[in-house]
Design a protein around this motif. Structure first.
Motif, PDB file in Angstrom:
ATOM      1  N   ASP A  55       0.832  -1.200   0.000  1.00  0.00           N
ATOM      2  CA  ASP A  55       0.000   0.000   0.000  1.00  0.00           C
ATOM      3  C   ASP A  55       0.867   1.251   0.000  1.00  0.00           C
ATOM      4  O   ASP A  55       1.973   1.262   0.507  1.00  0.00           O
ATOM      5  N   ASP A  56       0.376   2.324  -0.560  1.00  0.00           N
ATOM      6  CA  ASP A  56       1.022   3.649  -0.595  1.00  0.00           C
ATOM      7  C   ASP A  56       2.405   3.615  -1.239  1.00  0.00           C
ATOM      8  O   ASP A  56       3.307   4.331  -0.835  1.00  0.00           O
ATOM      9  N   GLY A  57       2.595   2.753  -2.212  1.00  0.00           N
ATOM     10  CA  GLY A  57       3.867   2.693  -2.910  1.00  0.00           C
ATOM     11  C   GLY A  57       4.970   2.070  -2.079  1.00  0.00           C
ATOM     12  O   GLY A  57       6.129   2.113  -2.443  1.00  0.00           O
ATOM     13  N   ARG A  58       4.620   1.483  -0.949  1.00  0.00           N
ATOM     14  CA  ARG A  58       5.615   0.853  -0.089  1.00  0.00           C
ATOM     15  C   ARG A  58       5.547  -0.650  -0.269  1.00  0.00           C
ATOM     16  O   ARG A  58       4.512  -1.206  -0.560  1.00  0.00           O
ATOM     17  N   ASN A  59       6.668  -1.284  -0.039  1.00  0.00           N
ATOM     18  CA  ASN A  59       6.745  -2.728  -0.149  1.00  0.00           C
ATOM     19  C   ASN A  59       7.248  -3.241   1.190  1.00  0.00           C
ATOM     20  O   ASN A  59       8.425  -3.100   1.527  1.00  0.00           O
ATOM     21  N   VAL A  60       6.362  -3.835   1.971  1.00  0.00           N
ATOM     22  CA  VAL A  60       6.708  -4.283   3.315  1.00  0.00           C
ATOM     23  C   VAL A  60       7.768  -5.365   3.264  1.00  0.00           C
ATOM     24  O   VAL A  60       8.684  -5.393   4.085  1.00  0.00           O
ATOM     25  N   ILE A  61       7.700  -6.232   2.283  1.00  0.00           N
ATOM     26  CA  ILE A  61       8.684  -7.308   2.167  1.00  0.00           C
ATOM     27  C   ILE A  61      10.065  -6.727   1.893  1.00  0.00           C
ATOM     28  O   ILE A  61      11.054  -7.090   2.528  1.00  0.00           O
ATOM     29  N   ARG A  62      10.126  -5.789   0.946  1.00  0.00           N
ATOM     30  CA  ARG A  62      11.415  -5.166   0.635  1.00  0.00           C
ATOM     31  C   ARG A  62      11.952  -4.390   1.825  1.00  0.00           C
ATOM     32  O   ARG A  62      13.124  -4.474   2.168  1.00  0.00           O
ATOM     33  N   ASP A  63      11.075  -3.623   2.490  1.00  0.00           N
ATOM     34  CA  ASP A  63      11.513  -2.848   3.658  1.00  0.00           C
ATOM     35  C   ASP A  63      12.022  -3.746   4.767  1.00  0.00           C
ATOM     36  O   ASP A  63      12.997  -3.433   5.447  1.00  0.00           O
ATOM     37  N   THR A  64      11.397  -4.893   4.966  1.00  0.00           N
ATOM     38  CA  THR A  64      11.841  -5.834   5.989  1.00  0.00           C
ATOM     39  C   THR A  64      13.175  -6.462   5.599  1.00  0.00           C
ATOM     40  O   THR A  64      14.073  -6.602   6.426  1.00  0.00           O
ATOM     41  N   ALA A  65      13.310  -6.829   4.330  1.00  0.00           N
ATOM     42  CA  ALA A  65      14.560  -7.435   3.870  1.00  0.00           C
ATOM     43  C   ALA A  65      15.727  -6.459   3.987  1.00  0.00           C
ATOM     44  O   ALA A  65      16.852  -6.859   4.277  1.00  0.00           O
ATOM     45  N   GLU A  66      15.470  -5.171   3.794  1.00  0.00           N
ATOM     46  CA  GLU A  66      16.544  -4.181   3.867  1.00  0.00           C
ATOM     47  C   GLU A  66      17.051  -3.981   5.281  1.00  0.00           C
ATOM     48  O   GLU A  66      18.096  -3.387   5.491  1.00  0.00           O
ATOM     49  N   VAL A  67      16.314  -4.489   6.270  1.00  0.00           N
ATOM     50  CA  VAL A  67      16.817  -4.444   7.635  1.00  0.00           C
ATOM     51  C   VAL A  67      17.993  -5.402   7.774  1.00  0.00           C
ATOM     52  O   VAL A  67      18.955  -5.136   8.486  1.00  0.00           O
ATOM     53  N   PHE A  68      17.954  -6.517   7.032  1.00  0.00           N
ATOM     54  CA  PHE A  68      18.983  -7.546   7.157  1.00  0.00           C
ATOM     55  C   PHE A  68      20.048  -7.477   6.068  1.00  0.00           C
ATOM     56  O   PHE A  68      21.135  -7.986   6.232  1.00  0.00           O
ATOM     57  N   ARG A  69      19.737  -6.878   4.941  1.00  0.00           N
ATOM     58  CA  ARG A  69      20.667  -6.821   3.815  1.00  0.00           C
ATOM     59  C   ARG A  69      20.569  -5.452   3.159  1.00  0.00           C
ATOM     60  O   ARG A  69      19.474  -4.947   2.943  1.00  0.00           O
ATOM     61  N   GLU A  70      21.721  -4.873   2.840  1.00  0.00           N
ATOM     62  CA  GLU A  70      21.744  -3.551   2.233  1.00  0.00           C
ATOM     63  C   GLU A  70      21.114  -3.590   0.843  1.00  0.00           C
ATOM     64  O   GLU A  70      21.312  -4.535   0.078  1.00  0.00           O
ATOM     65  N   ASN A  71      20.384  -2.557   0.525  1.00  0.00           N
ATOM     66  CA  ASN A  71      19.797  -2.429  -0.803  1.00  0.00           C
ATOM     67  C   ASN A  71      20.929  -2.159  -1.787  1.00  0.00           C
ATOM     68  O   ASN A  71      21.562  -1.111  -1.745  1.00  0.00           O
ATOM     69  N   SER A  72      21.205  -3.120  -2.672  1.00  0.00           N
ATOM     70  CA  SER A  72      22.357  -2.989  -3.567  1.00  0.00           C
ATOM     71  C   SER A  72      22.179  -1.847  -4.557  1.00  0.00           C
ATOM     72  O   SER A  72      23.145  -1.180  -4.924  1.00  0.00           O
ATOM     73  N   GLU A  73      20.955  -1.571  -4.975  1.00  0.00           N
ATOM     74  CA  GLU A  73      20.723  -0.453  -5.897  1.00  0.00           C
ATOM     75  C   GLU A  73      20.993   0.871  -5.189  1.00  0.00           C
ATOM     76  O   GLU A  73      21.642   1.766  -5.732  1.00  0.00           O
ATOM     77  N   GLY A  74      20.537   0.982  -3.943  1.00  0.00           N
ATOM     78  CA  GLY A  74      20.808   2.195  -3.170  1.00  0.00           C
ATOM     79  C   GLY A  74      22.297   2.370  -2.906  1.00  0.00           C
ATOM     80  O   GLY A  74      22.829   3.479  -2.957  1.00  0.00           O
ATOM     81  N   ALA A  75      22.982   1.247  -2.617  1.00  0.00           N
ATOM     82  CA  ALA A  75      24.425   1.319  -2.381  1.00  0.00           C
ATOM     83  C   ALA A  75      25.154   1.766  -3.641  1.00  0.00           C
ATOM     84  O   ALA A  75      26.087   2.566  -3.581  1.00  0.00           O
ATOM     85  N   ALA A  76      24.721   1.258  -4.788  1.00  0.00           N
ATOM     86  CA  ALA A  76      25.349   1.658  -6.049  1.00  0.00           C
ATOM     87  C   ALA A  76      25.110   3.142  -6.324  1.00  0.00           C
ATOM     88  O   ALA A  76      26.013   3.846  -6.796  1.00  0.00           O
ATOM     89  N   LEU A  77      23.914   3.633  -6.012  1.00  0.00           N
ATOM     90  CA  LEU A  77      23.641   5.061  -6.196  1.00  0.00           C
ATOM     91  C   LEU A  77      24.493   5.920  -5.268  1.00  0.00           C
ATOM     92  O   LEU A  77      25.026   6.955  -5.682  1.00  0.00           O
ATOM     93  N   ARG A  78      24.625   5.482  -4.011  1.00  0.00           N
ATOM     94  CA  ARG A  78      25.476   6.240  -3.086  1.00  0.00           C
ATOM     95  C   ARG A  78      26.926   6.234  -3.539  1.00  0.00           C
ATOM     96  O   ARG A  78      27.618   7.251  -3.464  1.00  0.00           O
ATOM     97  N   GLU A  79      27.394   5.084  -4.024  1.00  0.00           N
ATOM     98  CA  GLU A  79      28.778   4.991  -4.524  1.00  0.00           C
ATOM     99  C   GLU A  79      28.974   5.890  -5.741  1.00  0.00           C
ATOM    100  O   GLU A  79      29.993   6.575  -5.866  1.00  0.00           O
ATOM    101  N   ALA A  80      28.005   5.892  -6.649  1.00  0.00           N
ATOM    102  CA  ALA A  80      28.103   6.748  -7.839  1.00  0.00           C
ATOM    103  C   ALA A  80      28.103   8.220  -7.434  1.00  0.00           C
ATOM    104  O   ALA A  80      28.862   9.027  -7.990  1.00  0.00           O
ATOM    105  N   HIS A  81      27.286   8.565  -6.453  1.00  0.00           N
ATOM    106  CA  HIS A  81      27.246   9.951  -5.988  1.00  0.00           C
ATOM    107  C   HIS A  81      28.580  10.347  -5.353  1.00  0.00           C
ATOM    108  O   HIS A  81      29.089  11.449  -5.582  1.00  0.00           O
ATOM    109  N   LEU A  82      29.154   9.442  -4.567  1.00  0.00           N
ATOM    110  CA  LEU A  82      30.450   9.712  -3.939  1.00  0.00           C
ATOM    111  C   LEU A  82      31.538   9.913  -4.997  1.00  0.00           C
ATOM    112  O   LEU A  82      32.328  10.857  -4.924  1.00  0.00           O
ATOM    113  N   ARG A  83      31.568   9.032  -5.990  1.00  0.00           N
ATOM    114  CA  ARG A  83      32.570   9.178  -7.057  1.00  0.00           C
ATOM    115  C   ARG A  83      32.369  10.472  -7.826  1.00  0.00           C
ATOM    116  O   ARG A  83      33.338  11.166  -8.154  1.00  0.00           O
ATOM    117  N   HIS A  84      31.117  10.789  -8.114  1.00  0.00           N
ATOM    118  CA  HIS A  84      30.826  12.022  -8.852  1.00  0.00           C
ATOM    119  C   HIS A  84      31.273  13.240  -8.045  1.00  0.00           C
ATOM    120  O   HIS A  84      31.886  14.167  -8.585  1.00  0.00           O
TER     121      HIS A  84
END
Length: 184
Positions: free
Chosen positions: A13-42
């Motif tokens: 609901d509301d564009g949120r994904n409870v399964i994804r949000d729960t999984a991100e508690v235990f494992r880093e979101n690789s897409e978010g990590a790649a975006l942060r890394e790209a931002h740092l390099r930039h």
């Protein structure tokens, strides 16, 4: 349909994904990590570009850069010069060393600290680069061992069932024949 819709809206609901949000508690979101890394390099590249974008304004910076590059060569050539002077004029050298002998020990400690701090950062950078090169070399060890074993096997003799002489492909090569026919 209402029951299924309510169950699905509980999770998505509301564009949120409870399964994804729960999984991100235990494992880093690789897409978010790649975006942060790209931002740092930039950001890093933008900072480097800004540093070199404008030419240094005047001779003061050139003089300071030149002075910063002098201590290492002066120390190296000065030490070599002391050895040369000791051989050319030992009496002059001995009289100068007598002057150095009366320098108080705290001043030697201060000189040692200054030289250590000056060269310490450079030594640290070279040491880290050396450790990286060792790690890269160690990563190639399995490949080198495999290649060495294959070479040792070749040295020991041909494999069972291998032909006695060199293998030559005697099949016709149409591209080579066409090229030979087009030459005058």
């Amino acid at each position: 349909m209402g029951l299924i819709e309510r169950i699905l809206s509980l999770f998505f609901d509301d564009g949120r994904n409870v399964i994804r949000d729960t999984a991100e508690v235990f494992r880093e979101n690789s897409e978010g990590a790649a975006l942060r890394e790209a931002h740092l390099r930039h950001s890093t590249l933008r900072q480097f570009a800004a540093e070199f974008a404008t030419p240094r304004p005047g001779p003061f910076d050139r003089v300071m850069n030149g002075l910063n590059r002098l201590p290492r060569p002066l120390l190296a050539f000065g030490t070599i010069g002391l050895f040369v002077v000791a051989m050319v004029d030992p009496i002059w050298f001995a009289s100068r060393m007598q002057g150095i002998a009366v320098v108080p020990e705290p001043l030697w400690w201060l000189m040692g600290a200054i030289v250590s701090f000056y060269f310490g950062a450079r030594h640290q950078a070279h040491s880290q680069q050396f450790q990286r090169s060792i790690a890269q070399s160690l990563a190639h060890v399995p490949t080198v061992i495999g290649n060495t074993r294959r070479l040792d096997a070749m040295r020991a003799g041909p494999a069972p069932g291998a032909p006695d002489g060199p293998v030559v492909d005697t099949a016709p090569n149409p591209a080579l024949a066409e090229w030979q026919n087009t030459r005058p």
